[in-house]
Structure formats: C-alpha cells, structure tokens
Design an enzyme around this catalytic site. Sequence first.
Site, PDB file in Angstrom:
ATOM      1  CD1 TRP A 156      46.976  30.046  34.976  1.00  0.00           C
ATOM      2  CD2 TRP A 156      46.052  29.354  36.899  1.00  0.00           C
ATOM      3  NE1 TRP A 156      47.152  28.674  35.059  1.00  0.00           N
ATOM      4  CE2 TRP A 156      46.594  28.221  36.231  1.00  0.00           C
ATOM      5  CE3 TRP A 156      45.419  29.159  38.131  1.00  0.00           C
ATOM      6  CZ2 TRP A 156      46.518  26.935  36.740  1.00  0.00           C
ATOM      7  CZ3 TRP A 156      45.354  27.872  38.650  1.00  0.00           C
ATOM      8  CH2 TRP A 156      45.899  26.778  37.953  1.00  0.00           C
ATOM      9  CE  LYS A 180      50.722  37.706  29.094  1.00  0.00           C
ATOM     10  NZ  LYS A 180      49.616  36.737  29.367  1.00  0.00           N
ATOM     11  CB  SER A 231      54.340  25.911  32.464  1.00  0.00           C
ATOM     12  OG  SER A 231      54.406  26.540  31.202  1.00  0.00           O
ATOM     13  CD  GLU A 252      61.555  32.487  40.782  1.00  0.00           C
ATOM     14  OE1 GLU A 252      61.254  31.506  41.468  1.00  0.00           O
ATOM     15  OE2 GLU A 252      62.628  33.096  40.893  1.00  0.00           O
ATOM     16  CB  CYS A 286      55.134  26.723  41.800  1.00  0.00           C
ATOM     17  SG  CYS A 286      55.434  27.960  43.064  1.00  0.00           S
TER      18      CYS A 286
HETATM   19  P1  NAD Z   1      52.036  29.302  31.638  1.00  0.00           P
HETATM   20  O1  NAD Z   1      53.466  29.031  31.390  1.00  0.00           O
HETATM   21  O2  NAD Z   1      51.034  28.656  30.762  1.00  0.00           O
HETATM   22  O3  NAD Z   1      51.751  30.875  31.517  1.00  0.00           O
HETATM   23  C1  NAD Z   1      52.414  31.826  32.341  1.00  0.00           C
HETATM   24  C2  NAD Z   1      52.350  33.188  31.678  1.00  0.00           C
HETATM   25  O4  NAD Z   1      53.122  33.166  30.466  1.00  0.00           O
HETATM   26  C3  NAD Z   1      50.960  33.626  31.254  1.00  0.00           C
HETATM   27  O5  NAD Z   1      50.819  35.005  31.498  1.00  0.00           O
HETATM   28  C4  NAD Z   1      50.948  33.344  29.754  1.00  0.00           C
HETATM   29  O6  NAD Z   1      50.038  34.130  29.016  1.00  0.00           O
HETATM   30  C5  NAD Z   1      52.372  33.704  29.387  1.00  0.00           C
HETATM   31  N1  NAD Z   1      52.892  33.105  28.148  1.00  0.00           N
HETATM   32  C6  NAD Z   1      52.466  31.988  27.500  1.00  0.00           C
HETATM   33  N2  NAD Z   1      53.248  31.769  26.404  1.00  0.00           N
HETATM   34  C7  NAD Z   1      54.187  32.755  26.368  1.00  0.00           C
HETATM   35  C8  NAD Z   1      55.287  33.060  25.511  1.00  0.00           C
HETATM   36  N3  NAD Z   1      55.583  32.292  24.457  1.00  0.00           N
HETATM   37  N4  NAD Z   1      56.035  34.134  25.796  1.00  0.00           N
HETATM   38  C9  NAD Z   1      55.777  34.906  26.881  1.00  0.00           C
HETATM   39  N5  NAD Z   1      54.747  34.681  27.730  1.00  0.00           N
HETATM   40  C10 NAD Z   1      53.968  33.610  27.483  1.00  0.00           C
HETATM   41  O7  NAD Z   1      51.775  28.956  33.168  1.00  0.00           O
HETATM   42  P2  NAD Z   1      50.388  29.006  33.944  1.00  0.00           P
HETATM   43  O8  NAD Z   1      49.558  27.829  33.542  1.00  0.00           O
HETATM   44  O9  NAD Z   1      49.803  30.370  33.860  1.00  0.00           O
HETATM   45  O10 NAD Z   1      50.866  28.829  35.463  1.00  0.00           O
HETATM   46  C11 NAD Z   1      51.073  27.601  36.067  1.00  0.00           C
HETATM   47  C12 NAD Z   1      52.557  27.283  36.091  1.00  0.00           C
HETATM   48  O11 NAD Z   1      53.269  28.300  36.787  1.00  0.00           O
HETATM   49  C13 NAD Z   1      52.855  25.999  36.838  1.00  0.00           C
HETATM   50  O12 NAD Z   1      53.823  25.271  36.140  1.00  0.00           O
HETATM   51  C14 NAD Z   1      53.415  26.494  38.168  1.00  0.00           C
HETATM   52  O13 NAD Z   1      54.238  25.559  38.816  1.00  0.00           O
HETATM   53  C15 NAD Z   1      54.156  27.714  37.738  1.00  0.00           C
HETATM   54  N6  NAD Z   1      54.399  28.614  38.873  1.00  0.00           N
HETATM   55  C16 NAD Z   1      55.682  28.768  39.333  1.00  0.00           C
HETATM   56  C17 NAD Z   1      55.941  29.578  40.445  1.00  0.00           C
HETATM   57  C18 NAD Z   1      57.337  29.752  40.991  1.00  0.00           C
HETATM   58  O14 NAD Z   1      57.559  30.681  41.766  1.00  0.00           O
HETATM   59  N7  NAD Z   1      58.294  28.910  40.639  1.00  0.00           N
HETATM   60  C19 NAD Z   1      54.887  30.250  41.057  1.00  0.00           C
HETATM   61  C20 NAD Z   1      53.602  30.085  40.560  1.00  0.00           C
HETATM   62  C21 NAD Z   1      53.370  29.268  39.455  1.00  0.00           C
END
Ligand code: NAD
Length: 481
Positions: A156, A180, A231, A252, A286
């Site tokens: 998000w 998604k 995450s 990522e 991130c």
């Molecule tokens: P999150 O892992 O909670 O969710 C990310 C996505 O995964 C969402 O769309 C969520 O609905 C989906 N999801 C959740 N459980 C799942 C499952 N079991 N199977 C498949 N999809 C599932 O992360 P968040 O809180 O939305 O985002 C923040 C995180 O993203 C932070 O850790 C940040 O560092 C990371 N991030 C990384 C990068 C990068 O390029 N490395 C860029 C932006 C954000």
Amino acid sequence: MTALTPQGVVADLVHAQHWVAGAPDAALSGATRPVTDPATGSTTGDFTVGTAAVVDRSVRAAAEAGPGWWDLGAEARGQLLGQVASRLTVAAPQLAALESREMGKPVAMAQQDIEGSIEMFRATAESAATFFAPAARGAGRTACRPYGVVALITPWNYPVCQVTDILAGLLAAGNTVVVKPSEKAPLSVAALGPLLDILPPGVVNIVLGDGEVGAALVEHPLIGLVHFTGSVATGRKVGGAAGARLIPCFLELGGKDALVIDRDVDVAKAAALAASGGWMNTGQVCTSIERVYVHRDIADEFVSALIHESASWPIGSGLNPDTRLGPLVDARQRDSVHQHVTEARLGGAEVPIGGEPLPGPGFFYPATVVVGAPDDSRIMTEETFGPVIAVRIVNSFEEGLRLADTGAYGLCAAALTNDPAHIELAAALDAGAVTINGGGDGPADAPFEPARSSGMGRVFWGPRSLESFTRPYAVSIGGKA
Ligand code: NAD
C-alpha cells in the site's frame, strides 16, 4: 460510481470493483469493505472483496487472453502500452489525489512518483520491439517466451507505482497479468482498470481483497510466475507456496536500511540527507533510512542538525500543499511505530525530538529521532516503517560499516565519507543497492537483488525488465536431417 475515468473524474465516495476480462466485475464477490482516509479517519470509499471464484475467473480470463496477446507481436504490444502510458499521464493528478485519500501521502509527491513511473512505463513499452527483434539466425540461439499468467501482488505504500513500475515489462514481454493490490489502499489501483480498456480483454485483470485472496491467486494452477512486493513475513508464505508449485517468484521485501556517516563530512548536508531518507512518505518506504551509524567526533553536531531539519517537515493532511509529513496508513501502523519508540526509551535511549503520537483525528506521528537504542532492540533490528531515525554513535567508520551489515535485512545501504579508502570499504556493504555520498549517475539499468531476507530474484527496472520477465530457452539446429 467508478472512481476514475480517462477524463479524470474522481467521485467523492469511491466504490471500487474488480476489473475482469476488460470490464468492472461485482459478480461472485463477497462483502464490501471500507477504506479510511488516514488523515481524517473518515471513509474514502469501499471495495468489493474477492473470493476464490473471482480469482479463478480472473486467472482464466488472463490465460485465455495470453495466446492472442503474444501473437499480436512485440511492436503492436509496445504501441498499445504506449497509448496506456498517455492515458495514465492524463489521469496522474487524480490518481495521486486518490492515493493521498486512501493512504495519506502528500499529493505533490504522489504525482511526481506516478509521473516518474509512467515515464519508465513508456520507455519499457517502446523497448518491446527491439527486445524481440530476431537475432542473427545461426545454428544455435537463445530465444525467450513469456511465463504466461503472472500474479502481481503489491503493498500500500506506493499503490499505483508498485503496479505501473512492473506492469509494462510483464506485458511487453507477452505475459498477461492478474493484479492484487493491498486491501489498505486498493482504490487507486482499481481506478487503473478503465484506463486499461484499450488492451484486449483479459490481458490485465485486477482482483481486490486481502491476504486470503492473494494466497488463492498464488495457488491457482494456471499462474506461471509470481511477482510479490510486501513484508518479509508474507514473502516467506508467498515464496513457500510458489516453491511448492515449482513456479518462479520474485520477492521484493522489507528493509532496515543503514546510513554510515564518517567524521569528515558536511554535517548539515548529512542531516538533510538522513532526514529525507528517513521521513519521506512518513518513513513508509522499503528503502527508508531507519538506522544511522554516526562517527563519535560529529555525533552531537549531527543530532542537533537533524533536530533542526525536523522543523522543515510540516505535518498534516496530504491534500494540504505545505505538508511534507502525512499520516501513517492506519492506527495499527501508528501504534506499532510508537511501540518501537517506547521500547527503545525503556531500553535507555533518548528521544530528543518527536516520539509521541499526535491526537486524532487521523493517525499522525511526528518526525522522530532516537539516540542510543540497544543494538538488539526492535528499533535497531526490525522494520519500523514510520518517521523514526535511530541514531547509533560509533567509534570508527569501520565499526559503523560492520554494524550496518548486521541483521535480517539487506535491501539498500548508504554511506557518507570523503576518505577514498573508506569509499572503497563502503562499496562492499552487503545490500541490494549501495549509495555513497548521495549517489551520482549510477547505471540506471543495473540489475538489483536484495541481500539477506530482503528479497529474492534478480530484477531489472524499465526496458531491461523484459529480461527478468521472459523465460530463456536454447535452440540449436543441426545439419540436414
Ligand atoms: P504485506 O506483506 O502485509 O502485504 C503485501 C501484499 O500481500 C498485500 O496485497 C496483501 O494483501 C498480500 N498478502 C497478504 N498475505 C498474503 C498471502 N498469504 N499470500 C499472498 N498475498 C498475501 O505488506 P504491506 O504491509 O502491504 O507493505 C509493507 C511492506 O512492503 C514493508 O515490509 C515494505 O518494506 C515492503 N515493501 C517492499 C518494497 C521493495 O521493493 N522491496 C517496496 C515497497 C514495500
């Protein structure tokens, strides 16, 4: 009504639906779920929550569209994607406003980020024909083909860019996609659907919902590649599910990026760099600078300069043009950030600025500096994802480098030093990208692979992403049969 049209109309209350086979789709969905404006606590809109049936319908639509999309040829795909880029450019201001209303970021920053992403989208689209141009036809060659249907799962914190950064490469390569977005900020991504209606139906589908929907998507038997940003905890689950199916997966994930500061730098410049690295997007990046290892000789001066910097980070609604520090995405995120700061305080750290949530409405947390937290405290080891810079004083630049390389994360790392020998030492930091002295004209098309638990899979950005998003295969042709 739909949030956005190509003419750029944003409804006051946004009702977002899935986008399946080239049309909005509310059928086969579960309940609706609200999306809250984190600056006010009021409702921005809602979205229909997907079910396994919606996932299945979307993946099948993408699978059916695949052969036609590939047969169209790279040049035609590139041209259509170029037209999409033009539509996105027109819609950028509205997309940015919607992002701000669903996750809080300053609108001007959101628009700048989206426009940058569209530029890369366009460049990637334009590169499709060259990438697939026939190589010299010899007896042996490497060819490549798309992976098929790709699950593109996004977080998000940069709702639109996390999709547009990746989508052009996936599509130009001939894949079809099911997107998604995060359930915390799905509205701006759902608004992309109508902007994509010049593509053949099914080439891009958008399914809304939470982790359950994401998991159903990864597990669908017709998915050929997963691209996941989020995450570490979720990345492990996604990677595990993809591994069980033996399909490739780009991960990522999160970071706990360190900045190491030598004794010989311009302290005011170092503080300004640390502030923007740590507080931009309210620290919800991130690649935020979350840890600073500063040389003892300049530490007091550096902390004072950082406190001084905090005055130029006005806090407020992202819709206010003066705001640099918007709210955190929700109450849970604010409480989690505050928990890290509170634990650090209890462990003996000082908090010379910030460190207390602001009263509501909205989920605001001020620019915060924490000095002297224990090395094993959560603020030094876990991703905080808030506007908090944890400063650790070190006795030497080398000690800072050593500490920067500890811990679970290795997304990016940075260093400031004017000593040529120290520059070489810093260049060996263990991270996906290393920036020294603020960086320069680095190789824009360099591949990137996060270190340690911050991710998996070598990714190119922009035009070279077609190398990541196609499967190479070898062809060798013998003599007369
Ligand atoms: P999150 O892992 O909670 O969710 C990310 C996505 O995964 C969402 O769309 C969520 O609905 C989906 N999801 C959740 N459980 C799942 C499952 N079991 N199977 C498949 N999809 C599932 O992360 P968040 O809180 O939305 O985002 C923040 C995180 O993203 C932070 O850790 C940040 O560092 C990371 N991030 C990384 C990068 C990068 O390029 N490395 C860029 C932006 C954000």
